[in-house]
Design a protein around this motif. Structure first.
Motif, PDB file in Angstrom:
ATOM      1  N   SER A  80       0.830  -1.183   0.000  1.00  0.00           N
ATOM      2  CA  SER A  80       0.000   0.000   0.000  1.00  0.00           C
ATOM      3  C   SER A  80       0.876   1.248   0.000  1.00  0.00           C
ATOM      4  CB  SER A  80      -0.915  -0.007   1.227  1.00  0.00           C
ATOM      5  OG  SER A  80      -0.165   0.139   2.408  1.00  0.00           O
ATOM      6  N   GLU A  81       0.382   2.260  -0.697  1.00  0.00           N
ATOM      7  CA  GLU A  81       1.110   3.522  -0.786  1.00  0.00           C
ATOM      8  C   GLU A  81       0.722   4.448   0.356  1.00  0.00           C
ATOM      9  OE1 GLU A  81       3.585   4.095  -2.905  1.00  0.00           O
ATOM     10  OE2 GLU A  81       3.265   2.057  -3.622  1.00  0.00           O
ATOM     11  N   GLN A  82      -0.166   3.977   1.220  1.00  0.00           N
ATOM     12  CA  GLN A  82      -0.621   4.776   2.334  1.00  0.00           C
ATOM     13  C   GLN A  82       0.508   4.969   3.336  1.00  0.00           C
ATOM     14  OE1 GLN A  82      -3.899   3.042   4.450  1.00  0.00           O
ATOM     15  NE2 GLN A  82      -5.101   4.897   4.172  1.00  0.00           N
ATOM     16  N   ARG A  83       0.573   6.153   3.890  1.00  0.00           N
ATOM     17  CA  ARG A  83       1.608   6.478   4.851  1.00  0.00           C
ATOM     18  C   ARG A  83       1.278   5.856   6.207  1.00  0.00           C
ATOM     19  NH1 ARG A  83       5.834   9.402   5.816  1.00  0.00           N
ATOM     20  NH2 ARG A  83       5.925  10.810   7.581  1.00  0.00           N
ATOM     21  N   HIS A  84       2.278   5.245   6.840  1.00  0.00           N
ATOM     22  CA  HIS A  84       2.105   4.640   8.155  1.00  0.00           C
ATOM     23  C   HIS A  84       2.485   5.652   9.225  1.00  0.00           C
ATOM     24  CE1 HIS A  84       2.747   1.936  11.563  1.00  0.00           C
ATOM     25  NE2 HIS A  84       1.933   1.106  10.916  1.00  0.00           N
ATOM     26  N   GLU A  85       1.822   5.554  10.341  1.00  0.00           N
ATOM     27  CA  GLU A  85       2.055   6.485  11.451  1.00  0.00           C
ATOM     28  C   GLU A  85       3.518   6.490  11.922  1.00  0.00           C
ATOM     29  OE1 GLU A  85       0.382   6.923  15.964  1.00  0.00           O
ATOM     30  OE2 GLU A  85      -1.059   6.401  14.392  1.00  0.00           O
ATOM     31  N   ASP A 128       6.200   6.000   9.969  1.00  0.00           N
ATOM     32  CA  ASP A 128       7.150   6.274   8.885  1.00  0.00           C
ATOM     33  C   ASP A 128       8.198   7.329   9.249  1.00  0.00           C
ATOM     34  OD1 ASP A 128       6.182   4.333   7.189  1.00  0.00           O
ATOM     35  OD2 ASP A 128       5.008   5.716   5.952  1.00  0.00           O
ATOM     36  N   ARG A 179       8.572  -2.969   5.631  1.00  0.00           N
ATOM     37  CA  ARG A 179       7.239  -3.310   5.123  1.00  0.00           C
ATOM     38  C   ARG A 179       6.569  -4.347   6.025  1.00  0.00           C
ATOM     39  NH1 ARG A 179       6.419  -7.065   0.860  1.00  0.00           N
ATOM     40  NH2 ARG A 179       4.207  -7.385   0.840  1.00  0.00           N
ATOM     41  N   THR A 218       5.490  -2.556   9.311  1.00  0.00           N
ATOM     42  CA  THR A 218       4.361  -1.633   9.184  1.00  0.00           C
ATOM     43  C   THR A 218       3.066  -2.327   8.762  1.00  0.00           C
ATOM     44  OG1 THR A 218       5.043  -1.013   6.941  1.00  0.00           O
ATOM     45  CG2 THR A 218       5.771   0.409   8.754  1.00  0.00           C
ATOM     46  N   GLU A 219       3.186  -3.409   8.006  1.00  0.00           N
ATOM     47  CA  GLU A 219       1.976  -4.092   7.534  1.00  0.00           C
ATOM     48  C   GLU A 219       1.532  -5.234   8.452  1.00  0.00           C
ATOM     49  OE1 GLU A 219       2.175  -5.259   3.436  1.00  0.00           O
ATOM     50  OE2 GLU A 219       2.915  -3.284   2.815  1.00  0.00           O
ATOM     51  N   LYS A 229       0.586  -3.085  12.521  1.00  0.00           N
ATOM     52  CA  LYS A 229      -0.628  -2.836  11.740  1.00  0.00           C
ATOM     53  C   LYS A 229      -1.541  -1.837  12.459  1.00  0.00           C
ATOM     54  CE  LYS A 229      -3.976  -5.382   9.035  1.00  0.00           C
ATOM     55  NZ  LYS A 229      -4.356  -6.718   8.592  1.00  0.00           N
TER      56      LYS A 229
END
Length: 105
Positions: free
Chosen positions: A2-7, A9, A41, A44-45, A49
């Motif tokens: 996903s290209e969504q930004r993670h908190e 990052d 990755r 974060t995934e 999560k």
């Protein structure tokens, strides 16, 4: 991915030494192709999560260093299966029957 930004990052550069250490550890175990971005990755995934409010850097470093190769490889394997549309696409029925044939047949 996903290209969504993670908190978390914004912590990436602060965690880079721990990520590099983990990638080097994996390389010693025979997983030379795992990059720090692959590890990030996974974290974060999978591990992060659901981000924790007010998390401290030392907690994130601990998560990085506690990561086991088996957990990472399980994640990668599941992701590979999920990304496949149809693993048997293009294989004819006769070929499938041959693959399923046992030595007893």
């Amino acid at each position: 991915m996903s290209e969504q930004r993670h908190e978390y990052d914004d912590y990436f550069h602060r965690l880079k030494p721990a990520l590099m250490s983990k990638a080097e550890e994996f390389a010693l175990l025979g997983y030379e192709d795992i990059s720090i971005n692959d590890i990030w990755r996974y974290l974060t995934e999978k591990r992060w999560k659901k981000p924790t409010e007010g998390i401290r850097v030392h907690e994130l470093v601990s998560d990085v260093l506690a990561l086991k190769a088996g957990d990472f490889m399980n994640f990668v394997t599941v992701e590979a299966y999920r990304s496949q549309e149809d693993p048997f696409e293009g294989i004819g029925n006769d070929d499938l029957q041959q693959l399923l044939k046992t030595d007893d047949d």
